[in-house]
Design an enzyme around this catalytic site. Structure first.
Site, PDB file in Angstrom:
ATOM      1  N   LYS A 278      -6.579  15.425  -2.526  1.00 36.10           N
ATOM      2  CA  LYS A 278      -6.220  14.465  -3.582  1.00 36.10           C
ATOM      3  C   LYS A 278      -6.370  13.026  -3.102  1.00 36.10           C
ATOM      4  CE  LYS A 278      -1.900  13.293  -4.092  1.00 36.10           C
ATOM      5  NZ  LYS A 278      -1.362  11.951  -4.171  1.00 36.10           N
ATOM      6  N   ASN A 279      -5.859  12.744  -1.911  1.00 36.45           N
ATOM      7  CA  ASN A 279      -5.853  11.338  -1.469  1.00 36.45           C
ATOM      8  C   ASN A 279      -7.250  10.822  -1.140  1.00 36.45           C
ATOM      9  OD1 ASN A 279      -3.160  11.170  -1.918  1.00 36.45           O
ATOM     10  ND2 ASN A 279      -2.538  11.357   0.227  1.00 36.45           N
TER      11      ASN A 279
ATOM     12  N   CYS B 214       8.123   2.774  -5.574  1.00 33.64           N
ATOM     13  CA  CYS B 214       7.895   4.218  -5.582  1.00 33.64           C
ATOM     14  C   CYS B 214       9.120   4.852  -4.980  1.00 33.64           C
ATOM     15  CB  CYS B 214       6.667   4.544  -4.760  1.00 33.64           C
ATOM     16  SG  CYS B 214       6.377   6.290  -4.650  1.00 33.64           S
TER      17      CYS B 214
ATOM     18  N   ARG C 228       6.836  -0.099  -0.924  1.00 32.90           N
ATOM     19  CA  ARG C 228       5.466   0.093  -0.461  1.00 32.90           C
ATOM     20  C   ARG C 228       4.647  -1.162  -0.722  1.00 32.90           C
ATOM     21  NH1 ARG C 228       4.004   6.220  -2.276  1.00 32.90           N
ATOM     22  NH2 ARG C 228       2.242   5.951  -0.877  1.00 32.90           N
TER      23      ARG C 228
ATOM     24  N   ASP D 173       3.605  13.097   4.889  1.00 30.31           N
ATOM     25  CA  ASP D 173       3.527  13.938   3.691  1.00 30.31           C
ATOM     26  C   ASP D 173       3.850  15.411   3.974  1.00 30.31           C
ATOM     27  OD1 ASP D 173       2.892  11.731   2.237  1.00 30.31           O
ATOM     28  OD2 ASP D 173       0.819  12.282   1.808  1.00 30.31           O
TER      29      ASP D 173
ATOM     30  N   ARG E 270       1.466  16.421  -9.835  1.00 30.64           N
ATOM     31  CA  ARG E 270       0.637  15.264  -9.472  1.00 30.64           C
ATOM     32  C   ARG E 270      -0.347  15.624  -8.362  1.00 30.64           C
ATOM     33  NH1 ARG E 270       3.919  10.653  -7.278  1.00 30.64           N
ATOM     34  NH2 ARG E 270       1.816  10.349  -6.537  1.00 30.64           N
TER      35      ARG E 270
HETATM   36  C1  UD1 Z   1      -1.160   7.001   1.744  1.00 33.04           C
HETATM   37  C2  UD1 Z   1      -1.064   8.312   1.025  1.00 33.04           C
HETATM   38  C3  UD1 Z   1       0.345   8.856   1.112  1.00 33.04           C
HETATM   39  C4  UD1 Z   1       0.790   8.946   2.571  1.00 33.04           C
HETATM   40  C5  UD1 Z   1       0.577   7.607   3.284  1.00 33.04           C
HETATM   41  C6  UD1 Z   1       0.847   7.677   4.769  1.00 33.04           C
HETATM   42  C7  UD1 Z   1      -2.704   8.042  -0.715  1.00 33.04           C
HETATM   43  C8  UD1 Z   1      -2.980   7.871  -2.163  1.00 33.04           C
HETATM   44  N1  UD1 Z   1      -1.414   8.101  -0.364  1.00 33.04           N
HETATM   45  O1  UD1 Z   1      -0.289   6.093   1.087  1.00 33.04           O
HETATM   46  O2  UD1 Z   1       0.361  10.156   0.516  1.00 33.04           O
HETATM   47  O3  UD1 Z   1       2.149   9.267   2.610  1.00 33.04           O
HETATM   48  O4  UD1 Z   1      -0.785   7.173   3.103  1.00 33.04           O
HETATM   49  O5  UD1 Z   1       0.034   8.631   5.358  1.00 33.04           O
HETATM   50  O6  UD1 Z   1      -3.599   8.182   0.091  1.00 33.04           O
HETATM   51  N2  UD1 Z   1       2.340  -1.003   4.433  1.00 33.04           N
HETATM   52  C9  UD1 Z   1       2.591  -2.360   4.487  1.00 33.04           C
HETATM   53  N3  UD1 Z   1       1.715  -3.215   3.880  1.00 33.04           N
HETATM   54  C10 UD1 Z   1       0.594  -2.786   3.231  1.00 33.04           C
HETATM   55  C11 UD1 Z   1       0.347  -1.398   3.181  1.00 33.04           C
HETATM   56  C12 UD1 Z   1       1.228  -0.518   3.784  1.00 33.04           C
HETATM   57  O7  UD1 Z   1       3.591  -2.776   5.059  1.00 33.04           O
HETATM   58  O8  UD1 Z   1      -0.154  -3.608   2.708  1.00 33.04           O
HETATM   59  C13 UD1 Z   1       3.257  -0.033   5.098  1.00 33.04           C
HETATM   60  C14 UD1 Z   1       3.914   0.934   4.116  1.00 33.04           C
HETATM   61  O9  UD1 Z   1       5.084   0.397   3.564  1.00 33.04           O
HETATM   62  C15 UD1 Z   1       4.195   2.127   5.009  1.00 33.04           C
HETATM   63  C16 UD1 Z   1       3.022   2.103   5.990  1.00 33.04           C
HETATM   64  O10 UD1 Z   1       2.487   0.794   5.936  1.00 33.04           O
HETATM   65  O11 UD1 Z   1       5.380   1.930   5.735  1.00 33.04           O
HETATM   66  C17 UD1 Z   1       1.935   3.110   5.696  1.00 33.04           C
HETATM   67  O12 UD1 Z   1       1.537   2.998   4.340  1.00 33.04           O
HETATM   68  P1  UD1 Z   1       0.073   3.357   3.857  1.00 33.04           P
HETATM   69  O13 UD1 Z   1      -0.660   4.082   4.940  1.00 33.04           O
HETATM   70  O14 UD1 Z   1      -0.552   2.154   3.262  1.00 33.04           O
HETATM   71  O15 UD1 Z   1       0.358   4.387   2.686  1.00 33.04           O
HETATM   72  P2  UD1 Z   1      -0.409   4.526   1.339  1.00 33.04           P
HETATM   73  O16 UD1 Z   1      -1.859   4.199   1.524  1.00 33.04           O
HETATM   74  O17 UD1 Z   1       0.348   3.848   0.249  1.00 33.04           O
END
Ligand code: UD1
Length: 430
Positions: free
Chosen positions: A22-23, A117, A122, A305, A397
């Site tokens: 999915k991701n 979320c 996030r 996850d 989802r």
């Molecule tokens: C993706 C996955 C999600 C998974 C996560 C971590 C998708 C659609 N979702 O979420 O299922 O749980 O990776 O493997 O692929 N952060 C910041 N600033 C940013 C971006 C992230 O501080 O601009 C922090 C977040 O709060 C979190 C960490 O970085 O603590 C990791 O987040 P991130 O890897 O970005 O997760 P997602 O891409 O949202």
């Protein structure tokens, strides 16, 4: 409202096929609009998040043709609007991938800020930092992110946190930004590699995906391709833990065992036998599970996850385990629900201390989010008696035909919508 009703206590046995990731699919679908030629994407999971994103993509004017359940054709030549509707972003955060895709292709994108979320705050500051470094002006106006550039250009970008979303979003925009981009401290998740492979098959020049330095040479334009998405490591891991928690023997097929290494290692530590084949993994749990400690980390560490699923297994393992969540701050909301099923879990800060109990007992519980919802289903499968899981819309989802696949492994689980159906299930299973 749909619910799952489960009669637990039956070891899962058999073989199950895993769908596409999915991701990875969410990012690849967004990236598919970056050419005016037709893209064919295969091994797409038939889950709600994907279907919502496809609606968002046709919402901006692209032609989306569903060839069959797992194949879609996308043509982005008819895009008339670079502004994505809030309705979609509200339903799936990952529609923010349209920011990188639209900015790369049209040098202009307007996407509403994703809301909070339920697994914690996030932020997307790293995505925006990357777009700015590539030459875009980024403003937040009336709840939307507006990214615009006369011209994009390559840049040297260091991510302050390892972010899957930021890595992918920046990679997409940089693919069409003239010059060289170096992205440091990049995420290394398999789906980052899959998106890079997909973009490269469209003519992009991306090297190093899967390591923490990604080098991108911007190309002028991208072209058509046919691409098959990698298997979903989280769906696979969920079935592996379902086998473990029910004392079962399950072979998950259509997987890349390498992507499952952290999950496999933990299953072995808690006493399961795990056998790896070329594209399958067999998990057998023939005795009571043992305790362990685990901390979630970016890939190749143990995935956040998969955190609720291992917690369920540890809740019935012998001894005391500690699960530490280091990615998202609010990811133990399901622990109270598990305690209602007889688990003994204390959450302190970002750790859960789990005293393994002999057994769980069925109860009515509510899925707080996607992965925790799946974990509560596993708890129901392992528990004595009947469990009802509410709010399964979260589970839908990200899991394709979850109940059907579980039933094929011998589980007594049904999707129900009313009291009459619940009664019918109870009468049938006795
Ligand atoms: C993706 C996955 C999600 C998974 C996560 C971590 C998708 C659609 N979702 O979420 O299922 O749980 O990776 O493997 O692929 N952060 C910041 N600033 C940013 C971006 C992230 O501080 O601009 C922090 C977040 O709060 C979190 C960490 O970085 O603590 C990791 O987040 P991130 O890897 O970005 O997760 P997602 O891409 O949202």
């Amino acid at each position: 409202m749909e619910q799952y009703i489960i009669k637990g206590g039956i070891p899962l046995v058999g073989e199950v096929d895993i769908a596409g990731a999915k991701n990875a699919a969410l990012a690849i679908l967004a990236a598919a609009i970056m050419t005016d030629e037709t893209i064919v994407i295969d091994n797409l999971p038939d889950v709600r998040d994907i279907n919502v994103l496809l609606e968002a993509i046709s919402g901006i004017g692209a032609i989306v043709t569903r060839v069959n359940r797992s194949t879609v054709k996308i043509n982005g030549s008819t895009i008339s609007d670079v502004s994505v509707d809030y309705e979609y972003i509200k339903k799936i955060r990952a529609s923010y991938y349209l920011l990188g895709a639209l900015l790369g292709k049209y040098k202009h994108a307007e996407v509403p800020l994703p809301g909070g979320c339920n697994i914690g705050s996030r932020p997307i500051d790293q995505h925006l930092k990357g777009f700015k470094a590539l030459g875009a002006d980024v403003d937040i106006l009336h709840g939307s992110i507006i990214a615009k550039a006369e011209n994009l250009h390559g840049s040297h970008i260091y991510l302050d946190v390892v972010s899957v979303g930021a890595t992918i979003n920046i990679m997409m925009a940089a693919a069409l930004a003239p010059g060289r981009t170096i992205l440091e401290n990049a995420a290394k998740e398999p789906h980052v590699v899959d998106v890079a492979n997909f973009l490269n098959s469209m003519g992009a020049n991306i090297k190093g995906a899967g390591t923490d330095v990604i080098r991108i040479k911007g190309v002028e334009k991208l072209h058509k391709t046919e691409y098959s998405i990698i298997p979903d490591q989280i769906e696979a891991g969920t079935f592996m833990f379902a086998a473990a928690a029910t004392g079962g023997d399950v072979t998950v097929r259509n997987v890349i065992p390498k992507h499952l290494e952290a999950t496999t290692a933990k299953l072995q530590e808690i006493g399961c036998e795990v056998e790896e084949f070329d594209d399958a993994v067999r998990v057998r749990a023939s005795r009571r599970l043992r305790r362990t400690n685990v901390k979630t980390l970016p890939y190749p560490g143990y995935p956040t996850d998969m955190q609720p699923q291992i917690t369920v297994a540890l809740s019935i393992a012998k001894g005391t385990s500690i699960v530490t969540e280091s990615i998202f701050e609010n990811r133990f909301k399901y622990a109270d629900e598990l305690c209602r099923m007889g688990a003994s879990i204390k959450v302190k800060g970002n750790s859960a201390i789990i005293d393994g109990v002999e057994k769980l007992t069925g109860a009515r519980v509510s899925a707080p989010d996607l992965r925790a919802g799946a974990a509560l289903v596993i708890a129901g499968l392992a528990a004595e008696g009947i469990t009802i899981v509410d709010d399964i819309v979260y589970i839908q989802r990200g899991y394709e035909d979850f109940e059907g696949k579980l039933r094929s492994l011998g589980a007594e689980i049904e999707k129900v919508t009313c009291e009459k159906e619940i009664q019918k299930f109870r009468l049938r299973v006795g």
